[in-house]
Design a protein around this motif. Structure first.
Motif, PDB file in Angstrom:
ATOM      1  N   ILE A  52       0.835  -1.200   0.000  1.00  0.00           N
ATOM      2  CA  ILE A  52       0.000   0.000   0.000  1.00  0.00           C
ATOM      3  C   ILE A  52       0.872   1.252   0.000  1.00  0.00           C
ATOM      4  O   ILE A  52       0.633   2.204  -0.748  1.00  0.00           O
ATOM      5  CB  ILE A  52      -0.942  -0.002   1.215  1.00  0.00           C
ATOM      6  N   GLY A  53       1.891   1.236   0.860  1.00  0.00           N
ATOM      7  CA  GLY A  53       2.789   2.391   0.936  1.00  0.00           C
ATOM      8  C   GLY A  53       3.522   2.637  -0.364  1.00  0.00           C
ATOM      9  O   GLY A  53       3.657   3.782  -0.802  1.00  0.00           O
ATOM     10  N   GLY A  54       3.993   1.571  -1.017  1.00  0.00           N
ATOM     11  CA  GLY A  54       4.716   1.724  -2.272  1.00  0.00           C
ATOM     12  C   GLY A  54       3.876   2.373  -3.343  1.00  0.00           C
ATOM     13  O   GLY A  54       4.330   3.292  -4.054  1.00  0.00           O
ATOM     14  N   VAL A  55       2.622   1.936  -3.466  1.00  0.00           N
ATOM     15  CA  VAL A  55       1.726   2.509  -4.476  1.00  0.00           C
ATOM     16  C   VAL A  55       1.387   3.957  -4.137  1.00  0.00           C
ATOM     17  O   VAL A  55       1.442   4.845  -4.990  1.00  0.00           O
ATOM     18  CB  VAL A  55       0.444   1.671  -4.603  1.00  0.00           C
ATOM     19  N   ALA A  56       1.043   4.211  -2.866  1.00  0.00           N
ATOM     20  CA  ALA A  56       0.660   5.569  -2.461  1.00  0.00           C
ATOM     21  C   ALA A  56       1.813   6.550  -2.653  1.00  0.00           C
ATOM     22  O   ALA A  56       1.621   7.672  -3.161  1.00  0.00           O
ATOM     23  CB  ALA A  56       0.208   5.559  -0.999  1.00  0.00           C
ATOM     24  N   ILE A  57       3.012   6.141  -2.268  1.00  0.00           N
ATOM     25  CA  ILE A  57       4.162   7.036  -2.365  1.00  0.00           C
ATOM     26  C   ILE A  57       4.527   7.304  -3.821  1.00  0.00           C
ATOM     27  O   ILE A  57       4.849   8.442  -4.184  1.00  0.00           O
ATOM     28  CB  ILE A  57       5.359   6.446  -1.596  1.00  0.00           C
ATOM     29  N   ILE A  58       4.454   6.282  -4.678  1.00  0.00           N
ATOM     30  CA  ILE A  58       4.822   6.503  -6.078  1.00  0.00           C
ATOM     31  C   ILE A  58       3.829   7.438  -6.748  1.00  0.00           C
ATOM     32  O   ILE A  58       4.193   8.252  -7.611  1.00  0.00           O
ATOM     33  CB  ILE A  58       4.924   5.154  -6.850  1.00  0.00           C
ATOM     34  N   LEU A  59       2.564   7.388  -6.349  1.00  0.00           N
ATOM     35  CA  LEU A  59       1.567   8.293  -6.922  1.00  0.00           C
ATOM     36  C   LEU A  59       1.793   9.727  -6.457  1.00  0.00           C
ATOM     37  O   LEU A  59       1.486  10.675  -7.188  1.00  0.00           O
ATOM     38  CB  LEU A  59       0.156   7.833  -6.548  1.00  0.00           C
ATOM     39  N   LEU A  60       2.339   9.887  -5.254  1.00  0.00           N
ATOM     40  CA  LEU A  60       2.655  11.223  -4.753  1.00  0.00           C
ATOM     41  C   LEU A  60       3.942  11.763  -5.376  1.00  0.00           C
ATOM     42  O   LEU A  60       4.036  12.951  -5.695  1.00  0.00           O
ATOM     43  CB  LEU A  60       2.801  11.198  -3.227  1.00  0.00           C
ATOM     44  N   LEU A  61       4.922  10.884  -5.555  1.00  0.00           N
ATOM     45  CA  LEU A  61       6.216  11.312  -6.101  1.00  0.00           C
ATOM     46  C   LEU A  61       6.152  11.603  -7.592  1.00  0.00           C
ATOM     47  O   LEU A  61       6.885  12.457  -8.095  1.00  0.00           O
ATOM     48  CB  LEU A  61       7.270  10.225  -5.847  1.00  0.00           C
ATOM     49  N   ASP A  62       5.277  10.887  -8.306  1.00  0.00           N
ATOM     50  CA  ASP A  62       5.222  10.994  -9.769  1.00  0.00           C
ATOM     51  C   ASP A  62       3.768  11.149 -10.220  1.00  0.00           C
ATOM     52  O   ASP A  62       3.052  10.166 -10.383  1.00  0.00           O
ATOM     53  CB  ASP A  62       5.847   9.754 -10.397  1.00  0.00           C
ATOM     54  N   PRO A  63       3.296  12.377 -10.417  1.00  0.00           N
ATOM     55  CA  PRO A  63       1.890  12.623 -10.759  1.00  0.00           C
ATOM     56  C   PRO A  63       1.434  11.932 -12.049  1.00  0.00           C
ATOM     57  O   PRO A  63       0.228  11.701 -12.222  1.00  0.00           O
ATOM     58  CB  PRO A  63       1.823  14.147 -10.896  1.00  0.00           C
ATOM     59  N   VAL A  64       2.354  11.604 -12.953  1.00  0.00           N
ATOM     60  CA  VAL A  64       1.942  10.979 -14.216  1.00  0.00           C
ATOM     61  C   VAL A  64       1.805   9.463 -14.090  1.00  0.00           C
ATOM     62  O   VAL A  64       1.367   8.808 -15.030  1.00  0.00           O
ATOM     63  CB  VAL A  64       2.928  11.317 -15.363  1.00  0.00           C
ATOM     64  N   ALA A  65       2.179   8.920 -12.935  1.00  0.00           N
ATOM     65  CA  ALA A  65       2.148   7.460 -12.780  1.00  0.00           C
ATOM     66  C   ALA A  65       0.730   6.914 -12.889  1.00  0.00           C
ATOM     67  O   ALA A  65       0.501   5.888 -13.541  1.00  0.00           O
ATOM     68  CB  ALA A  65       2.772   7.060 -11.445  1.00  0.00           C
ATOM     69  N   LEU A  66      -0.241   7.591 -12.270  1.00  0.00           N
ATOM     70  CA  LEU A  66      -1.614   7.087 -12.290  1.00  0.00           C
ATOM     71  C   LEU A  66      -2.235   7.130 -13.686  1.00  0.00           C
ATOM     72  O   LEU A  66      -2.752   6.101 -14.147  1.00  0.00           O
ATOM     73  CB  LEU A  66      -2.485   7.851 -11.295  1.00  0.00           C
ATOM     74  N   PRO A  67      -2.201   8.286 -14.394  1.00  0.00           N
ATOM     75  CA  PRO A  67      -2.754   8.258 -15.757  1.00  0.00           C
ATOM     76  C   PRO A  67      -2.033   7.281 -16.678  1.00  0.00           C
ATOM     77  O   PRO A  67      -2.647   6.676 -17.552  1.00  0.00           O
ATOM     78  CB  PRO A  67      -2.601   9.710 -16.232  1.00  0.00           C
ATOM     79  N   HIS A  68      -0.740   7.113 -16.470  1.00  0.00           N
ATOM     80  CA  HIS A  68       0.028   6.144 -17.258  1.00  0.00           C
ATOM     81  C   HIS A  68      -0.480   4.726 -16.999  1.00  0.00           C
ATOM     82  O   HIS A  68      -0.674   3.940 -17.940  1.00  0.00           O
ATOM     83  CB  HIS A  68       1.514   6.252 -16.911  1.00  0.00           C
ATOM     84  N   PHE A  69      -0.730   4.420 -15.734  1.00  0.00           N
ATOM     85  CA  PHE A  69      -1.234   3.097 -15.375  1.00  0.00           C
ATOM     86  C   PHE A  69      -2.629   2.879 -15.968  1.00  0.00           C
ATOM     87  O   PHE A  69      -2.919   1.823 -16.555  1.00  0.00           O
ATOM     88  CB  PHE A  69      -1.271   2.959 -13.860  1.00  0.00           C
ATOM     89  N   LEU A  70      -3.506   3.865 -15.812  1.00  0.00           N
ATOM     90  CA  LEU A  70      -4.877   3.743 -16.289  1.00  0.00           C
ATOM     91  C   LEU A  70      -4.912   3.564 -17.810  1.00  0.00           C
ATOM     92  O   LEU A  70      -5.722   2.805 -18.345  1.00  0.00           O
ATOM     93  CB  LEU A  70      -5.695   4.969 -15.876  1.00  0.00           C
ATOM     94  N   GLN A  71      -4.030   4.258 -18.510  1.00  0.00           N
ATOM     95  CA  GLN A  71      -3.963   4.126 -19.954  1.00  0.00           C
ATOM     96  C   GLN A  71      -3.550   2.709 -20.348  1.00  0.00           C
ATOM     97  O   GLN A  71      -4.110   2.120 -21.287  1.00  0.00           O
ATOM     98  CB  GLN A  71      -2.967   5.142 -20.521  1.00  0.00           C
ATOM     99  N   GLN A  72      -2.591   2.139 -19.622  1.00  0.00           N
ATOM    100  CA  GLN A  72      -2.111   0.799 -19.952  1.00  0.00           C
ATOM    101  C   GLN A  72      -3.167  -0.288 -19.725  1.00  0.00           C
ATOM    102  O   GLN A  72      -3.235  -1.260 -20.467  1.00  0.00           O
ATOM    103  CB  GLN A  72      -0.859   0.469 -19.139  1.00  0.00           C
ATOM    104  N   VAL A  73      -4.003  -0.091 -18.691  1.00  0.00           N
ATOM    105  CA  VAL A  73      -5.023  -1.097 -18.401  1.00  0.00           C
ATOM    106  C   VAL A  73      -6.337  -0.821 -19.118  1.00  0.00           C
ATOM    107  O   VAL A  73      -7.326  -1.528 -18.927  1.00  0.00           O
ATOM    108  CB  VAL A  73      -5.266  -1.232 -16.873  1.00  0.00           C
ATOM    109  N   GLY A  74      -6.338   0.243 -19.950  1.00  0.00           N
ATOM    110  CA  GLY A  74      -7.510   0.531 -20.786  1.00  0.00           C
ATOM    111  C   GLY A  74      -8.627   1.258 -20.085  1.00  0.00           C
ATOM    112  O   GLY A  74      -9.811   1.138 -20.470  1.00  0.00           O
ATOM    113  N   LEU A  75      -8.317   2.052 -19.041  1.00  0.00           N
ATOM    114  CA  LEU A  75      -9.351   2.806 -18.320  1.00  0.00           C
ATOM    115  C   LEU A  75      -9.223   4.287 -18.616  1.00  0.00           C
ATOM    116  O   LEU A  75      -8.193   4.781 -19.007  1.00  0.00           O
ATOM    117  CB  LEU A  75      -9.225   2.556 -16.817  1.00  0.00           C
TER     118      LEU A  75
END
Length: 206
Positions: A183-206
Motif C-alpha cells: 500500500i505504501g509503495g503505491v501511495a508514495i509513487i503516486l505522490l512522487l510521480d503525478p503521471v504514474a496514475l494516468p500512465h497506469f490507467l492508460q495501460q489497463v484501458g481505463l
C-alpha cells in the motif's frame, strides 16, 4: 548482469542489509531481539528505533538472499527512472508504511516480533507494477505471471493469511508488513510521480 554502479542507492541498500544481517547473525545474535520490530517495546517503551533497524536485519541467509535478489532485479529500474532521492524516499517510506500497518494490527500482541526488508521491497515491487502492469514477473523465479495479476494475488493472499492468523501468534511471515509495504509503495509513487496514475490507467484501458 545489472550494473549497480549506475544505481548507487540500490547498491548501498544491498550492502547495508547484507553487512548488518550477517554481522548480527554471526557476531551479535543477541542484537536480533534488541533491534527487531516489537509492538510492545515500541508503544510502551518508546523504542522507535525498531521501526528502522528491523528493516535491515534478517533471520537467516535464505531470508536475506530472497529479499536482496528481489531488490537487485526491481530496484535499479526504479532508481534510474525516479532518481536517487525519490527512490530512497520510496524505499524508506514503504518500509515505514509496512511497520506502521503491522504496529496497528499487532499492537496488542505482546509476542509479535519481526525483522526483514520484505515490507520495503514489496513496496518497490508494487511501485514497479504501477509502471509496468503487464510486464511478466517470475513467481519463485520460475512461473511467469503478469505484474498486475501478481499484485492482485499478493494482496488477496496477504489478507487471507492475516484473517486466519491466531490471536497472539508469534513467528511466521509478516503478512501485515507485506500488505503495508504494498500500500505504501503505491501511495508514495503516486505522490512522487503525478503521471504514474494516468500512465497506469492508460495501460489497463481505463
Amino acid at each position: 548482469m545489472i550494473d549497480l554502479t549506475r544505481t548507487p542507492v540500490t547498491l548501498v541498500l544491498i550492502v547495508i542489509n547484507v553487512v548488518a544481517s550477517l554481522y548480527v547473525l554471526h557476531r551479535r545474535p543477541g542484537w536480533l531481539d534488541k533491534l527487531a520490530f516489537k509492538p510492545e517495546r515500541i508503544l510502551r517503551h518508546g523504542e522507535l528505533y525498531r521501526l528502522l533497524t528491523a528493516g535491515f536485519l534478517h533471520v537467516h541467509g535464505a531470508h536475506l538472499l530472497v529479499n536482496m535478489l528481489t531488490l537487485y532485479f526491481f530496484g535499479p529500474w526504479l532508481e534510474l527512472y525516479l532518481g536517487p532521492l525519490r527512490y530512497l524516499i520510496l524505499y524508506l517510506g514503504a518500509d515505514l508504511a509496512a511497520q506502521g500497518l503491522a504496529l496497528i494490527i499487532q499492537r496488542t500482541n505482546r509476542r509479535y516480533s519481526a525483522v526483514g526488508a520484505s515490507g520495503a521491497i514489496t513496496g518497490i515491487v508494487f511501485a514497479f507494477c504501477v509502471y509496468e502492469p503487464f510486464r511478466m514477473l517470475y513467481l519463485f523465479f520460475a512461473i511467469p505471471i503478469p505484474a498486475i495479476l501478481f499484485a492482485i494475488g499478493f494482496v488477496a493472499v496477504s489478507m487471507y493469511a492475516m484473517s486466519h492468523r491466531g490471536p497472539g501468534q508469534a513467528g511466521g511471515l509478516a503478512h501485515e508488513a507485506h500488505l503495508g509495504g504494498a500500500i505504501g509503495g503505491v501511495a508514495i509513487i503516486l505522490l512522487l510521480d503525478p503521471v504514474a496514475l494516468p500512465h497506469f490507467l492508460q495501460q489497463v484501458g481505463l
